[in-house]
Design a protein around this motif. Sequence first.
Motif, PDB file in Angstrom:
ATOM      1  N   PHE A 137       0.825  -1.203   0.000  1.00 31.62           N
ATOM      2  CA  PHE A 137       0.000   0.000   0.000  1.00 31.62           C
ATOM      3  C   PHE A 137       0.860   1.255   0.000  1.00 31.62           C
ATOM      4  CE2 PHE A 137      -2.470   3.226   2.403  1.00 31.62           C
ATOM      5  CZ  PHE A 137      -3.544   3.357   1.520  1.00 31.62           C
ATOM      6  N   ILE A 138       1.803   1.342   0.931  1.00 31.50           N
ATOM      7  CA  ILE A 138       2.657   2.533   1.030  1.00 31.50           C
ATOM      8  C   ILE A 138       3.607   2.621  -0.161  1.00 31.50           C
ATOM      9  CG2 ILE A 138       4.442   3.673   2.401  1.00 31.50           C
ATOM     10  CD1 ILE A 138       3.157   2.499   4.881  1.00 31.50           C
ATOM     11  N   GLY A 139       4.188   1.484  -0.543  1.00 29.59           N
ATOM     12  CA  GLY A 139       5.131   1.481  -1.656  1.00 29.59           C
ATOM     13  C   GLY A 139       4.506   1.940  -2.963  1.00 29.59           C
ATOM     14  N   LEU A 140       3.305   1.445  -3.271  1.00 28.03           N
ATOM     15  CA  LEU A 140       2.642   1.842  -4.513  1.00 28.03           C
ATOM     16  C   LEU A 140       2.225   3.307  -4.474  1.00 28.03           C
ATOM     17  CD1 LEU A 140       0.419  -1.259  -5.412  1.00 28.03           C
ATOM     18  CD2 LEU A 140       2.516  -0.485  -6.526  1.00 28.03           C
ATOM     19  N   LEU A 141       1.764   3.787  -3.325  1.00 23.90           N
ATOM     20  CA  LEU A 141       1.427   5.206  -3.209  1.00 23.90           C
ATOM     21  C   LEU A 141       2.646   6.080  -3.466  1.00 23.90           C
ATOM     22  CD1 LEU A 141      -0.966   5.399  -0.104  1.00 23.90           C
ATOM     23  CD2 LEU A 141      -1.557   5.736  -2.505  1.00 23.90           C
ATOM     24  N   ASN A 142       3.784   5.677  -2.912  1.00 31.97           N
ATOM     25  CA  ASN A 142       5.020   6.452  -3.080  1.00 31.97           C
ATOM     26  C   ASN A 142       5.497   6.441  -4.532  1.00 31.97           C
ATOM     27  OD1 ASN A 142       4.978   6.914  -0.343  1.00 31.97           O
ATOM     28  ND2 ASN A 142       6.568   5.436   0.141  1.00 31.97           N
ATOM     29  N   ILE A 143       5.466   5.252  -5.155  1.00 29.32           N
ATOM     30  CA  ILE A 143       5.997   5.119  -6.516  1.00 29.32           C
ATOM     31  C   ILE A 143       5.090   5.799  -7.537  1.00 29.32           C
ATOM     32  CG2 ILE A 143       6.528   3.461  -8.346  1.00 29.32           C
ATOM     33  CD1 ILE A 143       7.436   1.528  -6.135  1.00 29.32           C
ATOM     34  N   LEU A 144       3.786   5.546  -7.462  1.00 27.44           N
ATOM     35  CA  LEU A 144       2.868   6.176  -8.421  1.00 27.44           C
ATOM     36  C   LEU A 144       2.838   7.690  -8.255  1.00 27.44           C
ATOM     37  CD1 LEU A 144      -0.161   3.696  -8.449  1.00 27.44           C
ATOM     38  CD2 LEU A 144       1.704   3.908 -10.102  1.00 27.44           C
ATOM     39  N   GLY A 145       3.158   8.168  -7.055  1.00 30.50           N
ATOM     40  CA  GLY A 145       3.197   9.602  -6.819  1.00 30.50           C
ATOM     41  C   GLY A 145       4.323  10.306  -7.553  1.00 30.50           C
ATOM     42  N   LEU A 146       5.261   9.549  -8.124  1.00 28.22           N
ATOM     43  CA  LEU A 146       6.352  10.143  -8.888  1.00 28.22           C
ATOM     44  C   LEU A 146       5.925  10.505 -10.303  1.00 28.22           C
ATOM     45  CD1 LEU A 146       9.255   7.753  -7.777  1.00 28.22           C
ATOM     46  CD2 LEU A 146       8.770  10.043  -6.930  1.00 28.22           C
ATOM     47  N   PHE A 147       4.789   9.980 -10.750  1.00 25.23           N
ATOM     48  CA  PHE A 147       4.313  10.285 -12.092  1.00 25.23           C
ATOM     49  C   PHE A 147       3.676  11.681 -12.113  1.00 25.23           C
ATOM     50  CE2 PHE A 147       4.662   5.726 -12.130  1.00 25.23           C
ATOM     51  CZ  PHE A 147       5.062   5.425 -13.420  1.00 25.23           C
ATOM     52  N   PRO A 148       3.777  12.385 -13.242  1.00 25.97           N
ATOM     53  CA  PRO A 148       3.190  13.736 -13.339  1.00 25.97           C
ATOM     54  C   PRO A 148       1.682  13.714 -13.120  1.00 25.97           C
ATOM     55  CG  PRO A 148       4.702  13.303 -15.163  1.00 25.97           C
ATOM     56  CD  PRO A 148       4.520  11.998 -14.457  1.00 25.97           C
ATOM     57  N   TYR A 149       1.196  14.722 -12.423  1.00 26.39           N
ATOM     58  CA  TYR A 149      -0.228  14.946 -12.170  1.00 26.39           C
ATOM     59  C   TYR A 149      -0.874  13.846 -11.322  1.00 26.39           C
ATOM     60  CZ  TYR A 149       0.584  18.129 -16.048  1.00 26.39           C
ATOM     61  OH  TYR A 149       1.100  19.109 -16.865  1.00 26.39           O
ATOM     62  N   VAL A 150      -0.065  13.069 -10.644  1.00 32.82           N
ATOM     63  CA  VAL A 150      -0.591  12.036  -9.740  1.00 32.82           C
ATOM     64  C   VAL A 150      -0.399  12.499  -8.302  1.00 32.82           C
ATOM     65  CG1 VAL A 150      -0.411   9.655  -8.950  1.00 32.82           C
ATOM     66  CG2 VAL A 150      -0.124  10.181 -11.375  1.00 32.82           C
ATOM     67  N   PHE A 151      -1.467  12.518  -7.525  1.00 32.15           N
ATOM     68  CA  PHE A 151      -1.402  12.976  -6.142  1.00 32.15           C
ATOM     69  C   PHE A 151      -0.770  11.888  -5.269  1.00 32.15           C
ATOM     70  CE2 PHE A 151      -3.170  13.535  -1.879  1.00 32.15           C
ATOM     71  CZ  PHE A 151      -2.844  14.855  -1.637  1.00 32.15           C
ATOM     72  N   THR A 152       0.039  12.304  -4.301  1.00 33.89           N
ATOM     73  CA  THR A 152       0.711  11.370  -3.400  1.00 33.89           C
ATOM     74  C   THR A 152       0.186  11.557  -1.984  1.00 33.89           C
ATOM     75  OG1 THR A 152       2.703  11.726  -4.749  1.00 33.89           O
ATOM     76  CG2 THR A 152       2.957  10.458  -2.710  1.00 33.89           C
ATOM     77  N   PRO A 153      -0.716  10.695  -1.509  1.00 37.79           N
ATOM     78  CA  PRO A 153      -1.283  10.845  -0.162  1.00 37.79           C
ATOM     79  C   PRO A 153      -0.251  10.767   0.957  1.00 37.79           C
ATOM     80  CG  PRO A 153      -2.638   9.379  -1.489  1.00 37.79           C
ATOM     81  CD  PRO A 153      -1.391   9.623  -2.271  1.00 37.79           C
ATOM     82  N   THR A 154       0.856  10.050   0.723  1.00 32.64           N
ATOM     83  CA  THR A 154       1.854   9.897   1.786  1.00 32.64           C
ATOM     84  C   THR A 154       2.661  11.167   2.036  1.00 32.64           C
ATOM     85  OG1 THR A 154       3.263   8.837   0.103  1.00 32.64           O
ATOM     86  CG2 THR A 154       2.121   7.396   1.658  1.00 32.64           C
ATOM     87  N   THR A 155       2.424  12.225   1.270  1.00 33.49           N
ATOM     88  CA  THR A 155       3.068  13.508   1.561  1.00 33.49           C
ATOM     89  C   THR A 155       2.300  14.278   2.626  1.00 33.49           C
ATOM     90  OG1 THR A 155       1.855  14.583  -0.242  1.00 33.49           O
ATOM     91  CG2 THR A 155       4.037  13.712  -0.758  1.00 33.49           C
ATOM     92  N   HIS A 156       1.118  13.809   2.990  1.00 38.97           N
ATOM     93  CA  HIS A 156       0.288  14.491   3.981  1.00 38.97           C
ATOM     94  C   HIS A 156       0.426  13.802   5.329  1.00 38.97           C
ATOM     95  CE1 HIS A 156      -2.348  17.461   1.772  1.00 38.97           C
ATOM     96  NE2 HIS A 156      -1.623  16.915   0.812  1.00 38.97           N
ATOM     97  N   ILE A 157       0.796  14.561   6.335  1.00 38.00           N
ATOM     98  CA  ILE A 157       1.028  14.022   7.667  1.00 38.00           C
ATOM     99  C   ILE A 157      -0.244  13.416   8.253  1.00 38.00           C
ATOM    100  CG2 ILE A 157       0.594  16.243   8.762  1.00 38.00           C
ATOM    101  CD1 ILE A 157       3.087  13.528   9.928  1.00 38.00           C
TER     102      ILE A 157
END
Length: 247
Positions: free
Chosen positions: A95-115
């Motif tokens: 769950f965390i790994g995919l959120l982090n990796i997909l968040g590197l793509f343009p225009y993709v929001f990364t939920p793990t950047t929010h505390i």
Amino acid sequence: MLAAYFDQFNVVNLITIWTATFSGGYLTFSFTNSALMMVFIVLLFWGGLKVNYVIPNRWQSILELINTIIQSMIKENLGAQGKHYFSFVFCLFIFIGLLNILGLFPYVFTPTTHIIITFGLSFSIVLGVTILGILRFKIDFMSMFMPGGVLLMLAPFLVIIETISYVTRAISLGLRLAANISAGHLLFAIFSGFVFDMLTNGLIILSLFPVLVMIFITILEMAVAVIQAYVFCLLTTIYLGDTVALH
């Protein structure tokens, strides 16, 4: 200009589900871009688990590799008694790994950047560990907050220190993940803006070095995305040790 770099962290309301009006304002329940990404990851992972080829494809090979790594992590930190935590730690890593990796793509929001997201995960884990520890060890679980072999007069101070240390697990676990992912996204946004300005001003040759730096940062961020997911799960596994044996 600086504010534009933080636009990637904005939570956007996609669908308003329910709104309640109060005397001092209103309360809204919405489906946001953050929720969309997390639902997408869950569906993607759920669909990927149903794949079971005799000759593994790339996705199945990755899952089998992660399976081996997580099993080794749990065995080293929890022993044979911790095997029933495997599914939880495995799903948490994906769950965390995919959120982090997909968040590197343009225009993709990364939920793990929010505390609020990462702290929600870490607080739930620490709370769950506490409940499981109390259910298993009963009142003996409180011995974690009082180290043995110390003077009685120092007991109140040590209990306070150990309690604060235990509670800050949730804060440090969530803050570490959010800070590392956010820093990488900001660094990449700043460099990409710098390269874009150089290209628009005709400085094509001079922009080659920043482009190379961006490529290096991209590779680094991909590694950080996986490493931070691993560190989060490793610390979670260590904390789960309190439900297996008192320290």
